[in-house]
Motif scaffolding. Structure first.
Motif, PDB file in Angstrom:
ATOM      1  N   ASN A 165       0.832  -1.199   0.000  1.00  9.51           N
ATOM      2  CA  ASN A 165       0.000   0.000   0.000  1.00  9.51           C
ATOM      3  C   ASN A 165       0.869   1.251   0.000  1.00  9.51           C
ATOM      4  O   ASN A 165       0.617   2.217  -0.741  1.00  9.51           O
ATOM      5  CB  ASN A 165      -0.929  -0.018   1.219  1.00  9.51           C
ATOM      6  CG  ASN A 165      -1.832   1.203   1.298  1.00  9.51           C
ATOM      7  OD1 ASN A 165      -1.421   2.262   1.741  1.00  9.51           O
ATOM      8  ND2 ASN A 165      -3.078   1.043   0.873  1.00  9.51           N
ATOM      9  N   LEU A 166       1.913   1.233   0.836  1.00  5.89           N
ATOM     10  CA  LEU A 166       2.819   2.381   0.934  1.00  5.89           C
ATOM     11  C   LEU A 166       3.529   2.634  -0.393  1.00  5.89           C
ATOM     12  O   LEU A 166       3.629   3.782  -0.843  1.00  5.89           O
ATOM     13  CB  LEU A 166       3.838   2.141   2.045  1.00  5.89           C
ATOM     14  CG  LEU A 166       4.882   3.239   2.261  1.00  5.89           C
ATOM     15  CD1 LEU A 166       4.218   4.535   2.702  1.00  5.89           C
ATOM     16  CD2 LEU A 166       5.922   2.797   3.288  1.00  5.89           C
ATOM     17  N   SER A 167       4.001   1.564  -1.029  1.00  4.20           N
ATOM     18  CA  SER A 167       4.726   1.737  -2.296  1.00  4.20           C
ATOM     19  C   SER A 167       3.820   2.318  -3.377  1.00  4.20           C
ATOM     20  O   SER A 167       4.252   3.151  -4.181  1.00  4.20           O
ATOM     21  CB  SER A 167       5.329   0.416  -2.757  1.00  4.20           C
ATOM     22  OG  SER A 167       4.337  -0.512  -3.140  1.00  4.20           O
ATOM     23  N   LYS A 168       2.543   1.915  -3.381  1.00  9.24           N
ATOM     24  CA  LYS A 168       1.593   2.463  -4.354  1.00  9.24           C
ATOM     25  C   LYS A 168       1.347   3.948  -4.094  1.00  9.24           C
ATOM     26  O   LYS A 168       1.275   4.754  -5.031  1.00  9.24           O
ATOM     27  CB  LYS A 168       0.266   1.693  -4.290  1.00  9.24           C
ATOM     28  CG  LYS A 168       0.348   0.271  -4.853  1.00  9.24           C
ATOM     29  CD  LYS A 168      -0.973  -0.459  -4.696  1.00  9.24           C
ATOM     30  CE  LYS A 168      -0.893  -1.892  -5.213  1.00  9.24           C
ATOM     31  NZ  LYS A 168      -2.161  -2.629  -5.011  1.00  9.24           N
ATOM     32  N   ARG A 169       1.237   4.322  -2.829  1.00 11.14           N
ATOM     33  CA  ARG A 169       1.034   5.734  -2.482  1.00 11.14           C
ATOM     34  C   ARG A 169       2.253   6.581  -2.864  1.00 11.14           C
ATOM     35  O   ARG A 169       2.111   7.694  -3.377  1.00 11.14           O
ATOM     36  CB  ARG A 169       0.763   5.879  -0.981  1.00 11.14           C
ATOM     37  CG  ARG A 169      -0.586   5.347  -0.533  1.00 11.14           C
ATOM     38  CD  ARG A 169      -0.816   5.707   0.918  1.00 11.14           C
ATOM     39  NE  ARG A 169      -2.068   5.154   1.436  1.00 11.14           N
ATOM     40  CZ  ARG A 169      -2.621   5.531   2.577  1.00 11.14           C
ATOM     41  NH1 ARG A 169      -2.042   6.454   3.321  1.00 11.14           N
ATOM     42  NH2 ARG A 169      -3.743   4.978   2.980  1.00 11.14           N
ATOM     43  N   ILE A 170       3.428   6.026  -2.594  1.00  4.77           N
ATOM     44  CA  ILE A 170       4.645   6.772  -2.916  1.00  4.77           C
ATOM     45  C   ILE A 170       4.790   6.920  -4.426  1.00  4.77           C
ATOM     46  O   ILE A 170       5.190   7.986  -4.917  1.00  4.77           O
ATOM     47  CB  ILE A 170       5.891   6.085  -2.310  1.00  4.77           C
ATOM     48  CG1 ILE A 170       5.840   6.158  -0.784  1.00  4.77           C
ATOM     49  CG2 ILE A 170       7.167   6.756  -2.811  1.00  4.77           C
ATOM     50  CD1 ILE A 170       6.971   5.442  -0.084  1.00  4.77           C
ATOM     51  N   ARG A 171       4.437   5.869  -5.175  1.00  5.54           N
ATOM     52  CA  ARG A 171       4.508   5.970  -6.637  1.00  5.54           C
ATOM     53  C   ARG A 171       3.596   7.094  -7.136  1.00  5.54           C
ATOM     54  O   ARG A 171       3.998   7.895  -7.990  1.00  5.54           O
ATOM     55  CB  ARG A 171       4.119   4.640  -7.275  1.00  5.54           C
ATOM     56  CG  ARG A 171       4.195   4.691  -8.798  1.00  5.54           C
ATOM     57  CD  ARG A 171       3.790   3.394  -9.452  1.00  5.54           C
ATOM     58  NE  ARG A 171       3.830   3.517 -10.896  1.00  5.54           N
ATOM     59  CZ  ARG A 171       4.524   2.743 -11.711  1.00  5.54           C
ATOM     60  NH1 ARG A 171       5.262   1.765 -11.220  1.00  5.54           N
ATOM     61  NH2 ARG A 171       4.496   2.928 -13.009  1.00  5.54           N
ATOM     62  N   LYS A 172       2.381   7.146  -6.612  1.00  2.53           N
ATOM     63  CA  LYS A 172       1.445   8.206  -7.008  1.00  2.53           C
ATOM     64  C   LYS A 172       1.989   9.573  -6.614  1.00  2.53           C
ATOM     65  O   LYS A 172       1.903  10.542  -7.386  1.00  2.53           O
ATOM     66  CB  LYS A 172       0.084   7.961  -6.341  1.00  2.53           C
ATOM     67  CG  LYS A 172      -0.999   8.947  -6.764  1.00  2.53           C
ATOM     68  CD  LYS A 172      -2.329   8.600  -6.113  1.00  2.53           C
ATOM     69  CE  LYS A 172      -3.405   9.593  -6.535  1.00  2.53           C
ATOM     70  NZ  LYS A 172      -4.721   9.284  -5.893  1.00  2.53           N
ATOM     71  N   PHE A 173       2.554   9.655  -5.415  1.00  2.00           N
ATOM     72  CA  PHE A 173       3.140  10.905  -4.919  1.00  2.00           C
ATOM     73  C   PHE A 173       4.330  11.310  -5.785  1.00  2.00           C
ATOM     74  O   PHE A 173       4.477  12.475  -6.176  1.00  2.00           O
ATOM     75  CB  PHE A 173       3.572  10.697  -3.467  1.00  2.00           C
ATOM     76  CG  PHE A 173       4.184  11.893  -2.804  1.00  2.00           C
ATOM     77  CD1 PHE A 173       3.388  12.921  -2.311  1.00  2.00           C
ATOM     78  CD2 PHE A 173       5.554  11.981  -2.635  1.00  2.00           C
ATOM     79  CE1 PHE A 173       3.950  14.020  -1.689  1.00  2.00           C
ATOM     80  CE2 PHE A 173       6.128  13.067  -2.008  1.00  2.00           C
ATOM     81  CZ  PHE A 173       5.327  14.088  -1.536  1.00  2.00           C
ATOM     82  N   GLU A 174       5.173  10.332  -6.114  1.00  2.00           N
ATOM     83  CA  GLU A 174       6.382  10.582  -6.891  1.00  2.00           C
ATOM     84  C   GLU A 174       6.053  11.042  -8.311  1.00  2.00           C
ATOM     85  O   GLU A 174       6.631  12.011  -8.811  1.00  2.00           O
ATOM     86  CB  GLU A 174       7.223   9.299  -6.932  1.00  2.00           C
ATOM     87  CG  GLU A 174       8.684   9.500  -7.203  1.00  2.00           C
ATOM     88  CD  GLU A 174       9.544   8.323  -6.743  1.00  2.00           C
ATOM     89  OE1 GLU A 174      10.768   8.440  -6.828  1.00  2.00           O
ATOM     90  OE2 GLU A 174       8.980   7.301  -6.288  1.00  2.00           O
ATOM     91  N   THR A 175       5.121  10.364  -8.945  1.00  2.00           N
ATOM     92  CA  THR A 175       4.744  10.749 -10.313  1.00  2.00           C
ATOM     93  C   THR A 175       3.990  12.074 -10.326  1.00  2.00           C
ATOM     94  O   THR A 175       4.083  12.836 -11.286  1.00  2.00           O
ATOM     95  CB  THR A 175       3.885   9.655 -10.972  1.00  2.00           C
ATOM     96  OG1 THR A 175       2.762   9.353 -10.135  1.00  2.00           O
ATOM     97  CG2 THR A 175       4.691   8.382 -11.180  1.00  2.00           C
TER      98      THR A 175
END
Length: 399
Positions: A165-175
């Motif tokens: 879940n965290l990695s998906k949130r960070i990916r969205k945040f990063e992009t």
């Protein structure tokens, strides 16, 4: 040129890759005659007073430290998981006091370049836009979501769910932060390619972390050959995972074959549970060593068993500069354009690690050859002043 470097952690002491990457550019810019200001969050975990920074470092730049808690709290993490769609890693560094300090600084001083060190200071870009006409640089130290994606793949149970879940949130945040800056400065060519695939359209320049060859001097006077060692932050989960894998899957076999061989483990902030799991025959746990380079010079075969993480491993660059023979996974050498078998040995399975260490323990000629090639490779490709100078030339195109 007037340069502002913005950090989510004070880049001193230089005991981890992020701090080394930031400090080396401070040194490079300063030695090239540029005026450097450093605005850093001074977190509770890595808190330091300005007087603890040596005078010779403080003379390189105008250091401004801002107290920001940024603490990891289980309850806060749970609340964030349930009631927010933003990654907990990022929201810890969004701080009103730091915003005020940044705003005041931008009103007091004019900058040509504002260099944001890492993903978690990028949320301050809108404030910078309002208060400054400087070139805004995103210096990407790694692909942040990839670290947690890889860690999640190695985890189990509820932790696996949380990290996915965290990695998906960070990916969205990063992009979501792509192209908010003016130029992009990744640390590796691989990271540049990934960020471009994710949607970066801004000009980019790969600037690998340089090495100060005056500080990294090979010295085999007190070398313990053969010996095996690992050095790195022991609070960082990828290092913990890799160490435990190596001890459980490789070291037992190596220890039976060479009962006199020692495996030295050095690094700061090791949790008690990790120390206990490292209590194995032949394993010597040292914790944080006073002088990392002296320690590395005194030991022989360096192992980097990384199976998660992202970016470039500074400790490998330092080890190569000191002439160490290194055995690392493919993930460990990402972003470093080495030739396997010439500059170091790449191993991804327990058998490959065991065979590689066996070769370096029994073949001193091969050990020396790898070390000599490694030194030449670093001097040719990772000179700090040359890297800083090329980066300045890149900035001049867009100011």
């Amino acid at each position: 040129m007037r340069i502002l470097q913005v950090n989510n952690k004070v880049p001193y002491p230089t005991k981890d890759g992020g701090a080394i990457a930031c400090m080396n550019l401070i040194k490079g810019f300063s030695h090239l005659g540029h005026e450097v200001t450093v605005l850093s969050m001074n977190t509770r975990k890595h808190h330091i007073s300005i007087n603890e920074i040596p005078l010779q470092i403080r003379e390189l730049a105008d250091f401004k430290l801002v107290g920001v808690p940024a603490e990891i709290n289980a309850i806060s993490a749970l609340i964030n998981l349930l009631f927010s769609n933003k990654p907990y890693n990022a929201v810890r560094f969004i701080d009103r006091k730091f915003s005020e300090a940044l705003e005041n600084l931008l009103e007091e001083k004019t900058f040509d370049v504002i260099q944001l060190e890492g993903l978690y200071v990028c949320p301050y870009i809108p404030l910078i836009r309002k208060k400054s006409e400087a070139l805004i640089v995103y210096r990407s130290h790694n692909i942040e979501f990839e670290i947690w994606q890889r860690t999640a793949a190695l985890s189990k149970g509820l932790m696996k769910y949380y990290l996915k879940n965290l990695s998906k949130r960070i990916r969205k945040f990063e992009t979501g932060l792509l192209n908010k800056y003016d130029v992009l400065v990744p640390i590796t060519t691989r990271d540049e390619g990934i960020l471009n695939e994710l949607g970066n359209t801004k000009p980019s320049h790969v600037s690998q972390t340089g090495i100060d060859s005056s500080a990294l001097i090979p010295n085999a006077k007190n070398l313990e050959y053969p010996s095996v060692f690992h050095i790195g932050s022991l609070e960082w989960s990828p290092n913990q995972e890799g160490l435990l894998w190596f001890v459980e899957n490789c070291w037992t076999t190596i220890n039976k074959k060479y009962p006199e061989l020692k495996f030295y483990v050095a690094g700061r902030n090791a949790p008690d549970w990790l120390r206990k799991k490292l209590e194995k025959p032949g394993v010597v746990f040292l914790g944080e060593v006073e002088d990392a380079y002296e320690f590395m010079n005194s030991k022989a075969v360096m192992i980097v068993p990384l199976f998660s993480g992202s970016g470039m491993r500074i400790k490998i660059i330092e080890g190569m500069a000191l002439g160490k023979s290194i055995v690392s996974t493919s993930i460990g050498v990402e972003g470093i354009d080495i030739v396997n078998g010439k500059h170091l040995l790449v191993a991804n399975t327990s058998r490959e690690f065991i065979d590689s260490i066996t070769e370096l323990v029994e073949n001193r000629k091969k050990y020396d050859e790898l070390g000599e090639n490694a030194i030449g490779f670093i001097h040719e490709n990772f000179d700090n002043l040359a890297a800083a100078d090329k980066l300045i030339d890149f900035y001049k195109q867009y100011i």
